[in-house]
Design a protein around this motif. Structure first.
Motif, short mmCIF file in Angstrom:
data_model
loop_
_atom_site.label_atom_id
_atom_site.label_comp_id
_atom_site.label_asym_id
_atom_site.label_seq_id
_atom_site.Cartn_x
_atom_site.Cartn_y
_atom_site.Cartn_z
N PRO A 187 0.85 -1.21 0.00
CA PRO A 187 0.00 0.00 0.00
C PRO A 187 0.88 1.25 0.00
N HIS A 188 0.87 2.00 -1.10
CA HIS A 188 1.83 3.09 -1.23
C HIS A 188 1.61 4.18 -0.19
N ARG A 189 0.39 4.40 0.26
CA ARG A 189 0.14 5.47 1.22
C ARG A 189 0.67 5.16 2.62
N LEU A 190 1.03 3.89 2.85
CA LEU A 190 1.57 3.52 4.16
C LEU A 190 3.08 3.69 4.23
N VAL A 191 3.72 3.99 3.07
CA VAL A 191 5.18 4.16 3.06
C VAL A 191 5.48 5.60 3.44
N ARG A 192 5.45 5.85 4.74
CA ARG A 192 5.74 7.19 5.25
C ARG A 192 6.30 7.04 6.66
N PRO A 193 7.12 8.00 7.09
CA PRO A 193 7.68 7.94 8.43
C PRO A 193 6.59 7.83 9.49
N GLY A 194 6.82 6.91 10.42
CA GLY A 194 5.88 6.71 11.52
C GLY A 194 4.90 5.59 11.30
#
Length: 349
Positions: A187-194
């Motif tokens: 899921p691309h939107r989950l690739v974020r800091p935190g």
């Protein structure tokens, strides 16, 4: 100068074309690719060509330099196919350069061409280049190193440069790299800091990276400067579990290498990811490179840190970034990534 860039529409190729187009000594660029892009940089024309089947020599007529970048990572489940394109196709490029009497050949080698080496000290360009035999990528890069050894002996009139970079990232290549290595289920939107809970903490997880813009500059310098031989290309710092954890805002959790490799193997055999677990083995064994020669002889200095490059690709994955070329376009995987699923996840190019 007239420069031919073979494999000009991918992660590195688009950066090489941009760097060459900005150089006043380069008057024209011919980009060769299997599929034509909708991207039209200055001084550049496009033609279709497949290095594994097409006659390449006519495209190289009147060239002052050839930059060979063409490479396929998929299908990982059919290594004979990648061998025919990457290894045998690479040989066809070298033969075409000789037939067309092009005076300069710049070849995309890789840290993956190196034999297993140390992680606690850097190695110079004389470290053995026999690759990691378990990974198709390492085998193919190493085979072309041996081919170039013979090529240089047979054609001393051609100036040959081999660039051996670490992992090359940029935001615009994120959709392609997610498609090639992580597959359609990330899921691309989950690739974020935190949002990433942890990163594995193990000593062999140490590698080098750089931004594609700096890679493009290294190729430009290799074309326009009277240098030859091999050059290691990488930015600082070396990326390890601590750097990854900071970039992702995650905790470090001790994980044995065999467990991580087992998880990667299970995901691959279950067809959840397209990347073979052999690539993880190669990552664990490639050495840390000394880039002194690139800085002193090639005159190369990166503008971006390795962390900048890593953050760029992570942001690109989160935002589904890309460019108007077939390899880099977010549309290449089809609506809702259906095209990736239809190709069998690692079964077709």
């Amino acid at each position: 100068m007239r420069v031919i860039v073979i494999g000009a529409t991918g992660n590195v190729g688009t950066s090489v074309v941009s760097a060459l187009a900005a150089d006043s000594s380069v008057t024209s660029i011919l980009g060769l690719a299997r599929r034509l892009p909708d991207w039209h940089p200055d001084k550049t024309e496009w033609r279709t060509a497949d290095i594994s089947t097409d006659d390449l020599a006519p495209h190289l007529a009147d060239a002052d330099a050839v930059v060979h970048l063409a490479w396929i990572f998929q299908p990982t489940r059919r290594p004979v196919t990648t061998w025919r394109t990457n290894a045998l196709g690479g040989i066809r490029v070298f033969e075409a350069v000789a037939r067309a009497k092009v005076p300069v050949l710049v070849h995309a080698s890789s840290v993956g061409a190196y034999s297993p080496g140390p992680k606690d000290r850097p190695v110079t360009e004389d470290w053995p280049t026999h690759g990691w035999p378990g990974a198709a990528y390492g085998r193919e890069k190493a085979y072309l190193e041996r081919t170039l050894d013979a090529f240089e002996h047979e054609h001393p009139e051609i100036r040959v440069v081999r660039l051996r970079p670490g992992f090359v990232f940029k935001r615009e290549a994120a959709s392609e790299q997610r498609r090639l290595f992580a597959g359609p289920f990330l899921p691309h939107r989950l690739v974020r800091p935190g949002l990433v809970p942890f990163v594995p903490d193990l000593p062999e997880l140490r590698f080098q990276a750089l931004h594609a813009e700096d890679m493009g500059e290294a190729y430009r310098l290799a074309v326009v400067r009277e240098v030859s031989g091999a050059f290691n290309i990488a930015a600082e710092p070396v990326i390890d579990s601590a750097v990854l954890a900071e970039a992702l805002g995650a905790r470090r959790v001790p994980v044995p290498g065999w467990a991580l490799r087992g998880a990667a193997s299970a995901a691959w055999h279950l067809r959840l990811v397209p990347a073979s677990p052999d690539l993880l083995d190669m990552l664990f064994t490639v050495p840390i490179m000394d880039v002194t020669r690139a800085r002193t002889e090639l005159g190369w200095t990166p503008r971006h840190s390795s962390v900048d490059a890593l953050r760029a690709v992570l942001e690109g994955i989160r935002t589904a970034s890309g460019m108007d070329t077939p390899p880099l376009s977010p549309k290449t995987g089809g609506p809702a990534r259906t095209g990736e699923l239809a190709t069998g996840i690692g079964t077709r190019p």
